[in-house]
Design an enzyme around this catalytic site. Sequence first.
Site, PDB file in Angstrom:
ATOM      1  N   SER A  66       0.870  -1.297   0.045  1.00 62.06           N
ATOM      2  CA  SER A  66       0.214  -0.067  -0.037  1.00 62.06           C
ATOM      3  C   SER A  66       1.003   1.232   0.038  1.00 62.06           C
ATOM      4  CB  SER A  66      -0.751   0.025   1.395  1.00 62.06           C
ATOM      5  OG  SER A  66      -1.973  -1.027   1.319  1.00 62.06           O
TER       6      SER A  66
HETATM    7  N1  SAM Z   1      -0.990  -4.939   3.928  1.00 60.64           N
HETATM    8  C1  SAM Z   1      -0.300  -5.191   2.907  1.00 60.64           C
HETATM    9  C2  SAM Z   1       1.230  -4.538   2.917  1.00 60.64           C
HETATM   10  O1  SAM Z   1       1.631  -3.993   3.724  1.00 60.64           O
HETATM   11  O2  SAM Z   1       1.866  -4.761   1.805  1.00 60.64           O
HETATM   12  C3  SAM Z   1      -1.096  -4.487   1.747  1.00 60.64           C
HETATM   13  C4  SAM Z   1      -1.697  -5.721   1.005  1.00 60.64           C
HETATM   14  S1  SAM Z   1      -2.527  -5.670  -0.687  1.00 60.64           S
HETATM   15  C5  SAM Z   1      -2.935  -3.745  -0.514  1.00 60.64           C
HETATM   16  C6  SAM Z   1      -4.144  -6.524  -0.165  1.00 60.64           C
HETATM   17  C7  SAM Z   1      -3.501  -7.859   0.117  1.00 60.64           C
HETATM   18  O3  SAM Z   1      -4.964  -8.376   0.413  1.00 60.64           O
HETATM   19  C8  SAM Z   1      -2.995  -8.686  -0.989  1.00 60.64           C
HETATM   20  O4  SAM Z   1      -1.835  -9.293  -0.750  1.00 60.64           O
HETATM   21  C9  SAM Z   1      -4.239  -9.821  -1.181  1.00 60.64           C
HETATM   22  O5  SAM Z   1      -3.958 -11.050  -1.595  1.00 60.64           O
HETATM   23  C10 SAM Z   1      -4.858  -9.796   0.109  1.00 60.64           C
HETATM   24  N2  SAM Z   1      -6.311 -10.298   0.166  1.00 60.64           N
HETATM   25  C11 SAM Z   1      -7.536 -10.245  -0.656  1.00 60.64           C
HETATM   26  N3  SAM Z   1      -8.409 -10.788  -0.384  1.00 60.64           N
HETATM   27  C12 SAM Z   1      -8.122 -11.313   1.165  1.00 60.64           C
HETATM   28  C13 SAM Z   1      -8.786 -12.349   1.888  1.00 60.64           C
HETATM   29  N4  SAM Z   1     -10.075 -12.611   1.587  1.00 60.64           N
HETATM   30  N5  SAM Z   1      -8.118 -12.661   2.792  1.00 60.64           N
HETATM   31  C14 SAM Z   1      -6.779 -12.321   3.000  1.00 60.64           C
HETATM   32  N6  SAM Z   1      -6.247 -11.697   2.125  1.00 60.64           N
HETATM   33  C15 SAM Z   1      -6.555 -11.080   1.093  1.00 60.64           C
END
Ligand code: SAM
Length: 217
Positions: A66
């Site tokens: 992010s």
């Molecule tokens: N917090 C992360 C970082 O600091 O790098 C940013 C994460 S990215 C914007 C969003 C993440 O949410 C992705 O890695 C994606 O695979 C994950 N994601 C999407 N749907 C999800 C779910 N139902 N459960 C867990 N993770 C999920």
Amino acid sequence: MALTDSYRHKGMRKALVRLLSEKGIQSTEVLKAIDTLPRHFFFESALLEHAYEDKAFPIGEGQTISQPYTVAFQSQLLQVKPGDKILEIGTGSGYQAAILMLLGAQVYTIEYQKVLFERTRKFLPSLGFKANFFQGDGSLGLAKYAPYDKIIVTAGAPVVPKALLQQLKVGGILVIPVGDKKKQQMLRLTKKTEKTIEKEVFDNFAFVPLLGTDGWK
Ligand code: SAM
């Protein structure tokens, strides 16, 4: 991965912290955590030069680390206190989880994508950050370790998943972006009593979609 934190990196980080403060981030604890954590450690070498821009970047599997402003904004809304037990949905690179740990939280983090889960659960401890890592559908929360003081969702949700409100302690806070696939409003939901939720609405953001049962199918 280049794991050297040079004077140049530290200087770029200070400039980023100044920018976040100018953009309205007021929490000195959050700004200090961002100043402390080398964001370039979370980047592939080809993208290293971009690590201190206020932008989201690809981390593989179609996912992103992010934007620093977003990490700062969500962390500030969570009002983290040392010792808080926090559930993060969307581990991704592990950067947000590390910021929460620098703020003193005990972090449970769940990631949908196996490849990212495997990579980050090895990488974060190598930097000295000991979170509890899980692979699965975070739209259902993580009932086994509930209740949590705080829950942070780092992917864009179509609705507020019921399980997340159930897994919050009374007095607990859920920070979650909710909207369509292009843009989401940042919400802060505070569980005042078992049956009463206070809702605050903040700015629009653009996250990758939350997948799974209570996410986008
Ligand atoms: N917090 C992360 C970082 O600091 O790098 C940013 C994460 S990215 C914007 C969003 C993440 O949410 C992705 O890695 C994606 O695979 C994950 N994601 C999407 N749907 C999800 C779910 N139902 N459960 C867990 N993770 C999920």
